[in-house]
Write an enzyme that holds these catalytic residues in place. Structure first.
Site, PDB file in Angstrom:
ATOM      1  N   ASP A  18      14.798 -12.585 -13.396  1.00 23.26           N
ATOM      2  CA  ASP A  18      13.503 -11.705 -12.363  1.00 23.26           C
ATOM      3  C   ASP A  18      14.376 -11.211 -12.109  1.00 23.26           C
ATOM      4  O   ASP A  18      15.460 -10.471 -11.374  1.00 23.26           O
ATOM      5  CB  ASP A  18      14.150 -12.989 -11.955  1.00 23.26           C
ATOM      6  CG  ASP A  18      13.484 -13.689 -10.236  1.00 23.26           C
ATOM      7  OD1 ASP A  18      12.928 -12.070  -9.815  1.00 23.26           O
ATOM      8  OD2 ASP A  18      13.936 -14.902  -9.410  1.00 23.26           O
ATOM      9  N   ASN A  32      -0.201  -3.725  -3.854  1.00 19.60           N
ATOM     10  CA  ASN A  32      -1.367  -4.167  -4.496  1.00 19.60           C
ATOM     11  C   ASN A  32      -0.932  -2.041  -3.309  1.00 19.60           C
ATOM     12  O   ASN A  32      -1.032  -2.413  -2.474  1.00 19.60           O
ATOM     13  CB  ASN A  32      -2.321  -4.467  -4.333  1.00 19.60           C
ATOM     14  CG  ASN A  32      -2.027  -5.858  -2.730  1.00 19.60           C
ATOM     15  OD1 ASN A  32      -2.016  -4.521  -1.322  1.00 19.60           O
ATOM     16  ND2 ASN A  32      -1.303  -7.217  -2.868  1.00 19.60           N
ATOM     17  N   ASP A  42       4.701  -9.681  -7.212  1.00 17.85           N
ATOM     18  CA  ASP A  42       5.021  -8.617  -5.292  1.00 17.85           C
ATOM     19  C   ASP A  42       5.554  -9.886  -4.012  1.00 17.85           C
ATOM     20  O   ASP A  42       6.141  -9.787  -3.398  1.00 17.85           O
ATOM     21  CB  ASP A  42       3.297  -7.835  -4.980  1.00 17.85           C
ATOM     22  CG  ASP A  42       3.321  -7.469  -3.667  1.00 17.85           C
ATOM     23  OD1 ASP A  42       4.219  -6.962  -3.690  1.00 17.85           O
ATOM     24  OD2 ASP A  42       2.276  -7.390  -3.580  1.00 17.85           O
ATOM     25  N   THR A 130       0.403  -6.060 -16.398  1.00 19.74           N
ATOM     26  CA  THR A 130       0.045  -6.644 -16.650  1.00 19.74           C
ATOM     27  C   THR A 130      -0.159  -8.146 -16.679  1.00 19.74           C
ATOM     28  O   THR A 130      -0.262  -8.472 -17.079  1.00 19.74           O
ATOM     29  CB  THR A 130       1.461  -6.539 -18.251  1.00 19.74           C
ATOM     30  OG1 THR A 130       2.438  -6.692 -17.505  1.00 19.74           O
ATOM     31  CG2 THR A 130       1.650  -5.341 -18.326  1.00 19.74           C
ATOM     32  N   GLY A 131       0.673  -8.808 -15.194  1.00 20.01           N
ATOM     33  CA  GLY A 131      -0.170  -9.844 -14.982  1.00 20.01           C
ATOM     34  C   GLY A 131      -2.204  -9.866 -13.896  1.00 20.01           C
ATOM     35  O   GLY A 131      -2.479  -9.318 -15.043  1.00 20.01           O
TER      36      GLY A 131
HETATM   37  N1  AR6 Z   1      10.449 -11.038 -11.748  1.00 20.35           N
HETATM   38  C1  AR6 Z   1      10.046  -9.166 -12.942  1.00 20.35           C
HETATM   39  N2  AR6 Z   1       9.140  -9.988 -13.679  1.00 20.35           N
HETATM   40  C2  AR6 Z   1       7.859 -10.870 -12.875  1.00 20.35           C
HETATM   41  C3  AR6 Z   1       8.439 -11.447 -11.576  1.00 20.35           C
HETATM   42  C4  AR6 Z   1      10.013 -11.477 -11.527  1.00 20.35           C
HETATM   43  N3  AR6 Z   1      10.126 -12.557 -10.356  1.00 20.35           N
HETATM   44  N4  AR6 Z   1       7.055 -12.357 -11.322  1.00 20.35           N
HETATM   45  C5  AR6 Z   1       5.765 -11.370 -12.435  1.00 20.35           C
HETATM   46  N5  AR6 Z   1       6.635 -10.710 -13.026  1.00 20.35           N
HETATM   47  P1  AR6 Z   1       2.277  -9.354 -11.134  1.00 20.35           P
HETATM   48  P2  AR6 Z   1       0.205  -6.599 -11.868  1.00 20.35           P
HETATM   49  C6  AR6 Z   1       6.209  -9.490 -14.182  1.00 20.35           C
HETATM   50  O1  AR6 Z   1       0.925 -10.059 -11.388  1.00 20.35           O
HETATM   51  O2  AR6 Z   1       0.253  -7.447 -12.578  1.00 20.35           O
HETATM   52  C7  AR6 Z   1      -0.110  -9.165  -6.886  1.00 20.35           C
HETATM   53  O3  AR6 Z   1      -0.736 -10.307  -6.406  1.00 20.35           O
HETATM   54  C8  AR6 Z   1       4.591 -10.952 -14.761  1.00 20.35           C
HETATM   55  O4  AR6 Z   1       4.731 -11.377 -15.726  1.00 20.35           O
HETATM   56  O5  AR6 Z   1       2.724  -9.416 -10.532  1.00 20.35           O
HETATM   57  O6  AR6 Z   1       0.898  -5.596 -10.918  1.00 20.35           O
HETATM   58  C9  AR6 Z   1      -0.163  -7.894  -5.732  1.00 20.35           C
HETATM   59  O7  AR6 Z   1      -0.204  -7.594  -4.767  1.00 20.35           O
HETATM   60  C10 AR6 Z   1       3.854  -9.384 -15.172  1.00 20.35           C
HETATM   61  O8  AR6 Z   1       4.248  -8.815 -16.744  1.00 20.35           O
HETATM   62  O9  AR6 Z   1       1.717  -7.867 -10.914  1.00 20.35           O
HETATM   63  C11 AR6 Z   1      -1.263  -7.208  -6.434  1.00 20.35           C
HETATM   64  O10 AR6 Z   1      -2.380  -7.768  -5.894  1.00 20.35           O
HETATM   65  C12 AR6 Z   1       3.974  -8.668 -14.376  1.00 20.35           C
HETATM   66  O11 AR6 Z   1       5.522  -9.097 -13.359  1.00 20.35           O
HETATM   67  C13 AR6 Z   1      -1.338  -7.905  -8.234  1.00 20.35           C
HETATM   68  O12 AR6 Z   1      -0.474  -8.905  -8.000  1.00 20.35           O
HETATM   69  C14 AR6 Z   1       3.333  -7.398 -13.369  1.00 20.35           C
HETATM   70  O13 AR6 Z   1       3.061  -9.316 -12.879  1.00 20.35           O
HETATM   71  C15 AR6 Z   1      -0.779  -6.553  -9.683  1.00 20.35           C
HETATM   72  O14 AR6 Z   1      -0.724  -6.856 -10.256  1.00 20.35           O
END
Ligand code: AR6
Length: 187
Positions: A18, A32, A42, A130-131
Site C-alpha cells: 500500500d 484526476n 487517489d 492501470t485501475g
Molecule cells: N497503493 C498502491 N497502489 C494502489 C493502491 C494503494 N493504496 N490502491 C490502488 N492501487 P487507480 P488510475 C493501484 O484506479 O487507473 C481515481 O478515482 C491499483 O491496483 O487508483 O490512474 C482518480 O481520482 C492500480 O494498479 O488509478 C482518477 O479519477 C493503480 O493503483 C482515477 O481513479 C492505479 O489505479 C485514476 O485512475
C-alpha cells in the site's frame, strides 16, 4: 523492452504494498485533472494524508491540471514528505493507443522532473492509469519501467524509484521486468 544497464537497475525497485505506508521522500498519486481526490489510490492517499491535502490542492490548483501533467504538494499526514499528483491518461476517453502511451510517459517524466528539482532520494509510483483509467497493465508496465530508466540515465535525482505494486497481475509483470521483489524496504 530494452535491457536496463546494471547501474540504473540498482536504482529501481518494486514491492507489493500500500503506497500510503511507504517512508519515502515522495509518493506519486494517480490523480484526476480536478485534483479533488477520487477512488483507487487517489482516495487512499487523501484518506491517509488528511483533509489538509484536499485544501492545499484546491487552493494551489483551482483549475486542476491536464492529462500527463504533475504537481507537488506536502505529504501532510503521510510518512512521505511530498505527494506528486500525476494525471495519467484516461483510456476510457482517449481511444488512440499511441496518445495514451504518450500521456503515460509524460505523467512519469513530469513526476520525475519534480523529484529531480527537489533533489529527492526516493520516490514511489503506483501503477498509474492501470485501475479505473483502464490502461492495459501488460502494456503500461514496460512503458513505466522504460520511461523511468531513461530519466534516471540522464539525472542523478531521484536516487531511487520504487514501484509500489498493489495487484497480482502487476506483481507478475514487474517480477518479469525487474526480477525479485525488494524484501528489505523499510516501511
Ligand atoms: N497503493 C498502491 N497502489 C494502489 C493502491 C494503494 N493504496 N490502491 C490502488 N492501487 P487507480 P488510475 C493501484 O484506479 O487507473 C481515481 O478515482 C491499483 O491496483 O487508483 O490512474 C482518480 O481520482 C492500480 O494498479 O488509478 C482518477 O479519477 C493503480 O493503483 C482515477 O481513479 C492505479 O489505479 C485514476 O485512475
Amino acid at each position: 523492452m530494452k535491457q536496463i544497464p546494471e547501474n540504473l537497475r540498482k536504482r529501481m525497485q518494486w514491492l507489493r504494498s500500500d503506497i500510503t505506508r511507504l517512508d519515502v521522500d515522495a509518493v506519486v498519486n494517480a490523480a484526476n485533472p480536478s485534483l479533488r481526490g477520487g477512488g483507487g489510490v487517489d482516495g487512499a492517499i487523501h484518506r491517509a494524508a488528511g483533509p489538509e491535502l484536499l485544501a492545499y490542492c484546491t487552493a494551489r490548483c483551482p483549475q486542476g491540471i491536464d492529462y500527463g501533467q504533475a504537481v507537488l504538494s506536502p505529504g501532510f499526514g503521510l510518512k512521505a514528505r511530498y505527494v506528486i499528483h500525476a494525471v495519467g491518461p484516461d483510456c476510457r476517453r482517449f481511444g488512440d493507443k499511441e496518445k495514451c502511451a504518450g500521456l503515460l510517459r509524460s505523467a512519469y517524466r513530469n513526476s520525475l522532473a519534480l523529484a529531480a528539482e527537489k533533489q529527492m532520494e526516493s520516490v514511489a509510483f503506483p501503477n498509474i492509469s492501470t485501475g479505473i483509467y483502464g490502461f492495459p497493465k501488460a502494456e503500461a508496465a514496460p512503458i513505466a519501467v522504460e520511461t523511468v530508466a531513461e530519466f534516471l540515465a540522464q539525472n542523478p535525482f531521484p536516487r531511487r524509484v520504487i514501484f509500489a505494486v498493489f495487484d497480482a497481475e502487476n506483481a507478475r509483470l514487474y517480477r518479469e521486468l525487474l526480477g525479485e521483489e525488494t524484501k528489505d524496504f523499510d516501511s
